[in-house]
Scaffold this motif. Structure first.
Motif, PDB file in Angstrom:
ATOM      1  N   ALA A 267      24.682   8.260 -12.467  1.00  0.00           N
ATOM      2  CA  ALA A 267      26.050   8.649 -13.321  1.00  0.00           C
ATOM      3  C   ALA A 267      26.560   9.575 -12.489  1.00  0.00           C
ATOM      4  O   ALA A 267      28.081   9.519 -12.204  1.00  0.00           O
ATOM      5  CB  ALA A 267      25.439   9.796 -14.487  1.00  0.00           C
ATOM      6  N   GLU A 268      26.014  10.319 -11.451  1.00  0.00           N
ATOM      7  CA  GLU A 268      26.773  11.244 -10.368  1.00  0.00           C
ATOM      8  C   GLU A 268      27.432  10.437  -9.298  1.00  0.00           C
ATOM      9  O   GLU A 268      28.617  10.494  -9.010  1.00  0.00           O
ATOM     10  CB  GLU A 268      25.725  12.148  -9.711  1.00  0.00           C
ATOM     11  N   ALA A 269      26.748   9.124  -8.987  1.00  0.00           N
ATOM     12  CA  ALA A 269      27.467   8.308  -7.905  1.00  0.00           C
ATOM     13  C   ALA A 269      28.747   7.652  -8.720  1.00  0.00           C
ATOM     14  O   ALA A 269      29.622   7.520  -7.702  1.00  0.00           O
ATOM     15  CB  ALA A 269      26.313   7.342  -7.584  1.00  0.00           C
ATOM     16  N   LEU A 270      28.839   7.446  -9.689  1.00  0.00           N
ATOM     17  CA  LEU A 270      29.864   6.896 -10.394  1.00  0.00           C
ATOM     18  C   LEU A 270      31.119   8.009 -10.540  1.00  0.00           C
ATOM     19  O   LEU A 270      32.064   7.555 -10.211  1.00  0.00           O
ATOM     20  CB  LEU A 270      29.503   6.238 -11.697  1.00  0.00           C
ATOM     21  N   ARG A 271      30.552   9.076 -10.928  1.00  0.00           N
ATOM     22  CA  ARG A 271      31.588  10.181 -10.966  1.00  0.00           C
ATOM     23  C   ARG A 271      32.012  10.388  -9.781  1.00  0.00           C
ATOM     24  O   ARG A 271      33.407  10.735  -9.771  1.00  0.00           O
ATOM     25  CB  ARG A 271      30.773  11.178 -11.630  1.00  0.00           C
ATOM     26  N   LYS A 272      31.467  10.659  -8.760  1.00  0.00           N
ATOM     27  CA  LYS A 272      31.948  10.834  -7.311  1.00  0.00           C
ATOM     28  C   LYS A 272      32.761   9.816  -6.875  1.00  0.00           C
ATOM     29  O   LYS A 272      33.595  10.051  -6.036  1.00  0.00           O
ATOM     30  CB  LYS A 272      30.735  11.099  -6.496  1.00  0.00           C
ATOM     31  N   ASP A 273      32.484   8.545  -7.047  1.00  0.00           N
ATOM     32  CA  ASP A 273      33.161   7.360  -6.566  1.00  0.00           C
ATOM     33  C   ASP A 273      33.431   6.282  -7.689  1.00  0.00           C
ATOM     34  O   ASP A 273      32.881   5.204  -7.701  1.00  0.00           O
ATOM     35  CB  ASP A 273      32.216   6.573  -5.614  1.00  0.00           C
ATOM     36  N   PRO A 274      34.616   6.510  -8.289  1.00  0.00           N
ATOM     37  CA  PRO A 274      35.243   5.671  -9.310  1.00  0.00           C
ATOM     38  C   PRO A 274      35.330   4.350  -8.996  1.00  0.00           C
ATOM     39  O   PRO A 274      35.156   3.241  -9.684  1.00  0.00           O
ATOM     40  CB  PRO A 274      36.260   6.276  -9.779  1.00  0.00           C
ATOM     41  N   ALA A 275      35.687   4.180  -7.478  1.00  0.00           N
ATOM     42  CA  ALA A 275      35.814   2.649  -6.879  1.00  0.00           C
ATOM     43  C   ALA A 275      34.494   1.992  -6.924  1.00  0.00           C
ATOM     44  O   ALA A 275      34.610   0.670  -6.659  1.00  0.00           O
ATOM     45  CB  ALA A 275      36.338   2.901  -5.522  1.00  0.00           C
ATOM     46  N   LEU A 276      33.370   2.629  -7.358  1.00  0.00           N
ATOM     47  CA  LEU A 276      32.151   1.880  -7.448  1.00  0.00           C
ATOM     48  C   LEU A 276      32.070   1.149  -8.783  1.00  0.00           C
ATOM     49  O   LEU A 276      31.204   0.342  -8.936  1.00  0.00           O
ATOM     50  CB  LEU A 276      31.090   2.879  -7.307  1.00  0.00           C
ATOM     51  N   ALA A 277      32.859   1.457  -9.629  1.00  0.00           N
ATOM     52  CA  ALA A 277      32.971   0.731 -11.120  1.00  0.00           C
ATOM     53  C   ALA A 277      32.538  -0.695 -11.181  1.00  0.00           C
ATOM     54  O   ALA A 277      31.839  -1.018 -11.908  1.00  0.00           O
ATOM     55  CB  ALA A 277      34.178   1.280 -11.801  1.00  0.00           C
ATOM     56  N   PRO A 278      33.369  -1.507 -10.669  1.00  0.00           N
ATOM     57  CA  PRO A 278      33.201  -3.077 -10.501  1.00  0.00           C
ATOM     58  C   PRO A 278      31.791  -3.277 -10.246  1.00  0.00           C
ATOM     59  O   PRO A 278      31.167  -4.105 -10.933  1.00  0.00           O
ATOM     60  CB  PRO A 278      34.247  -3.644  -9.578  1.00  0.00           C
ATOM     61  N   GLN A 279      31.305  -2.784  -9.181  1.00  0.00           N
ATOM     62  CA  GLN A 279      29.930  -3.222  -8.925  1.00  0.00           C
ATOM     63  C   GLN A 279      28.919  -2.570  -9.744  1.00  0.00           C
ATOM     64  O   GLN A 279      27.942  -3.105 -10.160  1.00  0.00           O
ATOM     65  CB  GLN A 279      29.780  -2.607  -7.109  1.00  0.00           C
ATOM     66  N   ALA A 280      29.312  -1.105 -10.182  1.00  0.00           N
ATOM     67  CA  ALA A 280      28.284  -0.761 -11.370  1.00  0.00           C
ATOM     68  C   ALA A 280      28.278  -1.486 -12.685  1.00  0.00           C
ATOM     69  O   ALA A 280      27.213  -1.665 -13.150  1.00  0.00           O
ATOM     70  CB  ALA A 280      28.754   0.559 -11.703  1.00  0.00           C
TER      71      ALA A 280
END
Length: 408
Positions: A267-280
């Motif tokens: 969750a913290e990784a997604l919060r810090k890097d919203p650009a990760l969203a498609p991969q997430a």
């Protein structure tokens, strides 16, 4: 026509479909699937009605069957794999229900709809998804800590999006959401499911009549104006798209949030890097596989994985087991938002691959990062074991997700 299963010398005793999930493991497939997959990706299975067919658990095997036209998706040819289901043959798919069709009928409907769900059109909807998400995050904040995320956020976002895409008044949601819920229930009696389908069809018939009289600028309007669909077919397609668009994405938003809260570093990784969203989103689709099981029936004898599947035998495809196959995804039981989860079967595969997958991607890619950005201290308001799981539904997830956060 159904064929009685033949005996297969040398095979192990048929298994039954594992459905019980391990206590304290709300994100993992039912216990027993992994062991079956490790032993052999295709195994004999006894269905609740006594039919002896097959269970596929390996990624390569499941994917192969989903892409093979020798296997039918027609409901009346298949046996129901879950206990407590309907007895005897299933009824044919209602008109417009593409999930229960084969070619050429399926091909005709899909070609009509493919142009309505293009990547380009879905990307244009991103701005609207952002607006709806922001509005509901504002409303969530006003409700305050202790709110049910399903009711306040996960359910309304995809409902609004599919309503706007189709041209269905969102104000009518109380009329159609209950019917859609009943249709997805594994425990609803056949007469309850029939009544729910009838209710949805009657509602959609009113909308279709209005669209025939004065077509609007949305999917139903396009189809009413430009296609050769009969009223009955347009009603059926409308019901199919509305029901499909409501439930699956809502459960991915809610269950995805639950999973991220259970994996704080992710969750913290997604919060810090919203650009990760498609991969997430792709990894969450793989890891959670809320549309977990489907069934195909062999139209002819098929040799696969050294086994002979005879014409008329049903094959249950465990998509959740396939998406946790270590031969396809290393360390598959770990949620890793930086994983490249290409090839997962969360949206299906082959001719029945999810028609609305691009819309779902838009909604999830917008909703999840925005939620965690707005509420950086978001957490469960109840113990994880008290979150009610949708083990009674064909789409897995949570019935409710009470959450809290630190108010500023």
């Amino acid at each position: 026509m159904r064929h009685e299963p033949s005996h297969h010398p040398g095979t192990a005793e048929p298994v039954t479909l594992p459905v019980q999930r391990s206590a304290g493991c709300p994100f993992d497939p039912p216990a027993g699937l992994a062991a079956l997959r490790e032993a052999e990706p295709l195994t004999r299975m006894t269905y609740p009605d006594g039919h002896v067919g097959w269970l596929a658990t390996g990624h390569a095997t499941v994917r192969s069957i989903m892409g093979d036209s020798r296997f039918s998706s027609r409901y009346e040819l298949m046996h129901f794999p879950f206990p407590g289901g309907p007895e005897g043959p299933l009824p044919p798919a209602p008109v417009g229900d593409m999930t229960g069709m084969d070619a050429p009928e399926h091909t005709r409907f899909r070609r009509l709809l493919m142009g309505k769900f293009t990547v380009r059109r879905m990307r244009r909807l991103t701005e609207r998804a952002e607006e709806i998400t922001a509005e509901h995050l504002d409303a969530l904040e006003r409700r305050g800590p202790g709110t049910d995320l399903v009711d306040a956020f996960a359910r309304p976002l995809p409902a609004l999006m599919i309503c706007e895409l189709l041209g269905v008044p969102y104000a009518d949601r109380e009329r159609f959401q209950g019917h859609a819920h009943t249709m997805m229930s594994l425990e609803a009696a056949p007469e309850e499911r029939h009544a729910a389908m009838t209710g949805l069809q009657e509602y959609m018939a009113e909308l279709v009549a209005a669209q025939r009289a004065e077509p609007s600028d949305d999917v139903l309007g396009d189809l009413a104006r430009d296609s050769d669909l009969t009223d009955e077919e347009l009603v059926g397609i409308g019901v199919f798209l509305l029901a499909a668009g409501l439930d699956t994405t809502a459960n991915m938003i809610a269950h995805g949030t639950f999973a991220l809260l259970g994996h704080p570093s992710q969750a913290e990784a997604l919060r810090k890097d919203p650009a990760l969203a498609p991969q997430a989103v792709e990894e969450l689709m793989r890891y959670l596989t809320v549309a977990h099981t489907t069934v195909k029936s062999a139209l002819e004898d098929v040799e696969l994985d050294g086994r002979l599947i005879r014409a008329g035998e049903s094959v249950t495809l465990s998509l959740e087991a396939a998406n946790r196959d270590p031969e396809r995804f290393p360390d598959p039981d770990t949620l890793d938002l930086r994983r490249t989860a290409t090839g997962h079967l969360g949206f299906g595969h082959g001719m029945h691959q999810c028609l609305g997958q691009q819309l779902a991607r838009v909604e999830l890619t917008v909703a999840l990062p925005a939620l965690f950005a707005r509420f950086p201290t978001l957490r469960l308001a109840v113990p994880a074991e008290d979150v009610p799981l949708r083990t009674d539904m064909s789409i897995y997830g949570v019935h409710r997700l009470p959450v809290t956060w630190d108010e500023a």
